[in-house]
Write an enzyme that holds these catalytic residues in place. Structure first.
Site, PDB file in Angstrom:
ATOM      1  N   LYS A  61       0.326  -5.636  -7.491  1.00  0.00           N
ATOM      2  CA  LYS A  61       1.530  -6.375  -7.108  1.00  0.00           C
ATOM      3  C   LYS A  61       1.365  -7.061  -5.749  1.00  0.00           C
ATOM      4  O   LYS A  61       1.891  -8.158  -5.560  1.00  0.00           O
ATOM      5  CB  LYS A  61       2.793  -5.518  -7.180  1.00  0.00           C
ATOM      6  CG  LYS A  61       2.904  -4.432  -6.182  1.00  0.00           C
ATOM      7  CD  LYS A  61       4.151  -3.617  -6.403  1.00  0.00           C
ATOM      8  CE  LYS A  61       4.025  -2.251  -5.768  1.00  0.00           C
ATOM      9  NZ  LYS A  61       3.639  -2.209  -4.346  1.00  0.00           N
ATOM     10  N   ARG A 108     -10.885   1.252  -3.947  1.00  0.00           N
ATOM     11  CA  ARG A 108     -10.371   0.243  -3.019  1.00  0.00           C
ATOM     12  C   ARG A 108     -10.884   0.486  -1.595  1.00  0.00           C
ATOM     13  O   ARG A 108     -10.885   1.624  -1.123  1.00  0.00           O
ATOM     14  CB  ARG A 108      -8.841   0.380  -3.030  1.00  0.00           C
ATOM     15  CG  ARG A 108      -8.116  -0.875  -2.831  1.00  0.00           C
ATOM     16  CD  ARG A 108      -6.777  -0.890  -3.470  1.00  0.00           C
ATOM     17  NE  ARG A 108      -5.778  -0.035  -2.844  1.00  0.00           N
ATOM     18  CZ  ARG A 108      -4.467  -0.221  -3.023  1.00  0.00           C
ATOM     19  NH1 ARG A 108      -4.029  -1.209  -3.768  1.00  0.00           N
ATOM     20  NH2 ARG A 108      -3.605   0.585  -2.472  1.00  0.00           N
ATOM     21  N   ARG A 140      -8.194   3.732   2.535  1.00  0.00           N
ATOM     22  CA  ARG A 140      -6.872   4.175   3.005  1.00  0.00           C
ATOM     23  C   ARG A 140      -6.714   5.656   2.699  1.00  0.00           C
ATOM     24  O   ARG A 140      -7.089   6.109   1.622  1.00  0.00           O
ATOM     25  CB  ARG A 140      -5.782   3.394   2.234  1.00  0.00           C
ATOM     26  CG  ARG A 140      -5.295   2.168   2.943  1.00  0.00           C
ATOM     27  CD  ARG A 140      -4.470   1.286   2.036  1.00  0.00           C
ATOM     28  NE  ARG A 140      -3.314   1.967   1.450  1.00  0.00           N
ATOM     29  CZ  ARG A 140      -2.374   1.322   0.745  1.00  0.00           C
ATOM     30  NH1 ARG A 140      -2.457   0.016   0.561  1.00  0.00           N
ATOM     31  NH2 ARG A 140      -1.354   1.980   0.226  1.00  0.00           N
TER      32      ARG A 140
HETATM   33  P1  AMP Z   1       2.665   0.741  -0.626  1.00  0.00           P
HETATM   34  O1  AMP Z   1       1.703   0.001   0.224  1.00  0.00           O
HETATM   35  O2  AMP Z   1       3.808  -0.128  -1.119  1.00  0.00           O
HETATM   36  O3  AMP Z   1       1.977   1.487  -1.751  1.00  0.00           O
HETATM   37  O4  AMP Z   1       3.368   1.862   0.299  1.00  0.00           O
HETATM   38  C1  AMP Z   1       2.606   2.851   0.947  1.00  0.00           C
HETATM   39  C2  AMP Z   1       3.494   4.032   1.313  1.00  0.00           C
HETATM   40  O5  AMP Z   1       4.532   3.595   2.204  1.00  0.00           O
HETATM   41  C3  AMP Z   1       4.228   4.697   0.157  1.00  0.00           C
HETATM   42  O6  AMP Z   1       3.426   5.658  -0.524  1.00  0.00           O
HETATM   43  C4  AMP Z   1       5.401   5.355   0.890  1.00  0.00           C
HETATM   44  O7  AMP Z   1       5.003   6.520   1.594  1.00  0.00           O
HETATM   45  C5  AMP Z   1       5.756   4.297   1.941  1.00  0.00           C
HETATM   46  N1  AMP Z   1       6.728   3.315   1.404  1.00  0.00           N
HETATM   47  C6  AMP Z   1       6.527   1.979   1.183  1.00  0.00           C
HETATM   48  N2  AMP Z   1       7.629   1.396   0.691  1.00  0.00           N
HETATM   49  C7  AMP Z   1       8.556   2.378   0.574  1.00  0.00           C
HETATM   50  C8  AMP Z   1       9.906   2.423   0.106  1.00  0.00           C
HETATM   51  N3  AMP Z   1      10.535   1.324  -0.354  1.00  0.00           N
HETATM   52  N4  AMP Z   1      10.566   3.611   0.153  1.00  0.00           N
HETATM   53  C9  AMP Z   1       9.978   4.726   0.626  1.00  0.00           C
HETATM   54  N5  AMP Z   1       8.697   4.776   1.059  1.00  0.00           N
HETATM   55  C10 AMP Z   1       7.989   3.610   1.042  1.00  0.00           C
END
Ligand code: AMP
Length: 213
Positions: free
Chosen positions: A13, A127, A160
């Site tokens: 995404k 990744r 990461r």
């Molecule tokens: P992502 O890069 O979108 O996969 O986000 C990485 C991490 O950030 C997630 O595993 C959550 O710990 C935190 N995170 C990102 N967006 C959210 C959200 N909308 N609500 C809660 N935690 C979030």
């Protein structure tokens, strides 16, 4: 165009969001990126978020809702935006409705990118990101010319913390338990479009733009 992009971690995404930015000239708002930046800066928000992110758990709703409310007020969101990684819970979706109501705005589409868990695990464990310039790689699908070294700037590549296998499994569980209901929330409003996330990046993008049109 006001879009929400939803998909499990590794569904692509983020990549699709970047392509949509170019096509529609609207900003991508990624709560994950904003939180990672806060962690890097060591800000109070970053300190609070880091241990939750490392475990693959969600950051509390009120924290991310506050981030989004501030971000949507910025002038670059006037012509539309792409929410990437938000809302992740039904409570966040309800809070977003309230924020948009106050601003007299409405979401046009939620795009739900679907990929099965086996494929996601393969994608995510491979990744890598450049420490220096942030360019992304994949050890199988898009490897650097020299192992662990960035093609663009010679920076070291890293994985990461939340892309390690155990954390990925928790992130997928969190996704199925907490984020899948968000799709149902928008289905009821007739705004949800499902996209098959398997195949080449360009093929998926054709499906994404087809769904928007
Ligand atoms: P992502 O890069 O979108 O996969 O986000 C990485 C991490 O950030 C997630 O595993 C959550 O710990 C935190 N995170 C990102 N967006 C959210 C959200 N909308 N609500 C809660 N935690 C979030």
């Amino acid at each position: 165009m006001k879009l929400i992009l939803v998909g499990p971690p590794g569904s692509g995404k983020g990549t699709q969001a970047k392509m949509l930015i170019d096509k529609y000239s609207i900003p991508q708002i990624s709560t994950g990126d904003i939180l990672r930046e806060a962690v890097k800066e060591g800000s109070p928000l970053g300190k609070k978020a880091k241990s939750l992110m490392d475990k693959g758990s969600l950051v509390p709703d009120e924290v991310v809702v506050g981030i989004i409310e501030e971000r949507l007020k910025k002038p670059d969101c006037k012509g539309g935006f792409i929410l990437d990684g938000f809302p992740r819970t039904v409570a966040q979706a309800e809070a977003l409705d309230k924020i948009l109501d106050k601003m007299n705005l409405e979401i046009d589409h939620l795009l739900n990118i679907e990929v099965d868990d086996g494929e996601l695990l393969k994608r995510l464990t491979g990744r890598r990101t450049c420490k220096n310039c942030g360019r992304g790689y994949h050890i199988i699908f898009d490897p650097p010319a020299k192992e662990n070294v960035c093609n663009e700037c010679n920076g070291d590549l890293y994985q990461r913390d939340d892309d390690k296998e155990d954390t990925i499994k928790s992130r997928l569980k969190v996704y199925h338990d907490q984020t899948a209901p968000v799709v149902d929330f928008y289905k009821k409003k007739n705004l949800s479009r499902t996209i098959d996330g398997l195949g080449k990046i360009d093929e998926v993008f054709t499906r994404v733009t087809g769904a928007i049109n």
